[in-house]
Design an enzyme around this catalytic site. Structure first.
Site, short mmCIF file in Angstrom:
data_model
loop_
_atom_site.label_atom_id
_atom_site.label_comp_id
_atom_site.label_asym_id
_atom_site.label_seq_id
_atom_site.Cartn_x
_atom_site.Cartn_y
_atom_site.Cartn_z
N SER A 49 -7.67 -26.71 8.17
CA SER A 49 -6.43 -26.24 7.53
C SER A 49 -6.19 -26.99 6.23
O SER A 49 -5.84 -26.39 5.21
CB SER A 49 -5.23 -26.49 8.45
N TYR A 138 -10.88 -26.22 18.09
CA TYR A 138 -9.74 -26.60 17.24
C TYR A 138 -8.52 -25.87 17.78
O TYR A 138 -8.36 -24.67 17.56
CB TYR A 138 -10.04 -26.23 15.78
N LYS A 166 -10.05 -30.72 19.23
CA LYS A 166 -9.12 -31.31 18.27
C LYS A 166 -7.76 -30.80 18.69
O LYS A 166 -7.47 -29.61 18.59
CB LYS A 166 -9.46 -30.86 16.85
N ASP A 192 -1.03 -36.68 12.95
CA ASP A 192 -1.10 -38.08 12.50
C ASP A 192 0.17 -38.85 12.88
O ASP A 192 0.12 -40.05 13.16
CB ASP A 192 -1.28 -38.14 10.98
N SER A 209 -4.93 -34.99 8.08
CA SER A 209 -4.80 -34.73 6.64
C SER A 209 -4.33 -35.97 5.89
O SER A 209 -4.80 -36.28 4.80
CB SER A 209 -3.81 -33.59 6.40
#
Ligand code: MN9
Length: 296
Positions: A49, A138, A166, A192, A209
């Site tokens: 993404s 994912y 993931k 995160d 990211s």
């Protein structure tokens, strides 16, 4: 590579575009180098993404996969996200990256149409059975609308080359059940801002990211939590989340790119329909840089 060696901290690679939305190759190389040399990541998750992958052509995807391999060589691990609504494209990309020497492929759950679980299972088996490689599912329900249950993960894992997931979700009950049920499979934390609780639940790594700019702290959280130093890890997660909250409030991908620009990296523009960063957003990003990133 053995599947257990795929553990660790992976940046979800950003893509640098020029103003017209074409790939800025030099910029992509600089972002990769920054991740390897400064963020010291264990690997890169390419074509996710964060790479704005769903906005670009097959040839562009291949180009980015190739650039990442050229820069990374065998120094860090590489996972290629090849999932697509066009399964022929997924197979083509899976073959391409396997020939390049990628350590694993990954594929987003097929989205937009309401596929049945049988269809989703067939999608994964078709993709991974076309190559000699590993596959990491994912799962990102908040963007795809696709939820996979503990039992369904078990059915997917019956294919021994589907080695992990993931996990980009805030469902810690599901995460705990997956960990308990499939101790040999790899689970990567995908949010995160929830890395600490995910690490306490014993994930094998994380893909994010924000690691493009905050990879140093991400590793600290992960390693401290693995050592049971929860108070110390919590403090770093707190600072990290102050930063992530500001980034999300200012526009995720344009802000991450501008935070790299401030460090001399030609991270470029986002691709339309994503908008061009405004002066106001740049000003806010400068404050974030000074406050959270300058001194790490
Ligand atoms: O790869 C990323 N997900 C998306 C995972 O970008 C959709 C995350 O790293 C998030 O960007 C990050 C901020 O919410 O956790």
């Amino acid at each position: 590579m053995k599947k257990q060696e795929l553990k660790g901290i992976f940046s979800a690679l950003l893509t640098s575009f020029d103003e017209k939305g074409n790939i800025n190759e030099n910029g992509v190389r600089q972002i990769i180098r920054h991740n390897i040399d400064k963020m010291k990541v264990d690997g890169l998750y390419v074509g996710g993404s964060t790479g704005e992958n769903f906005l670009i052509s097959t040839e562009e995807k291949k180009r980015i996969f190739k650039i990442a391999k050229e820069e990374a060589k065998n120094h860090i691990k590489l996972i290629a996200q090849v999932g697509s609504l066009n399964i022929n494209e997924s197979i083509e990309l899976a073959k391409y990256v396997t020939d390049l020497g990628y350590d694993a492929i990954s594929a987003v759950t097929p989205f937009y149409y309401k596929f049945s679980f049988e269809e989703i299972k067939d999608y994964y088996n078709t993709i991974i059975n076309s190559v000699d490689n590993y596959l990491i599912i994912y799962s990102i329900p908040f963007l795809t609308g696709v939820n996979i249950s503990v039992e369904q993960f078990g059915e997917l894992f019956e294919n021994e080359r589907i080695i992990g997931v993931k996990f980009t979700a805030a469902d810690f009950y599901l995460l705990e059940r997956l960990r308990k049920s499939y101790p040999e499979h790899l689970i990567f934390a995908g949010f995160d801002e929830m890395m600490l609780p995910a690490t306490v639940l014993n994930v094998d790594g994380a893909i994010g990211s924000t690691f493009n700019v905050n990879g140093i702290r991400a590793r600290q959280i992960f390693e401290l939590a693995k050592q049971g130093k929860i108070d110390e890890a919590f403090k770093i997660q707190n600072v990290t989340n102050d930063l992530i909250t500001d980034i999300l409030g200012n526009g995720l991908y344009p802000t991450l790119k501008y935070l790299l620009q401030l460090q001399g990296i030609d991270a470029g523009y986002c691709k339309k329909p994503m908008s061009v960063i405004t002066e106001g957003q740049k000003e806010k990003a400068k404050i974030m840089y000074e406050k959270y990133l300058k001194d790490i």
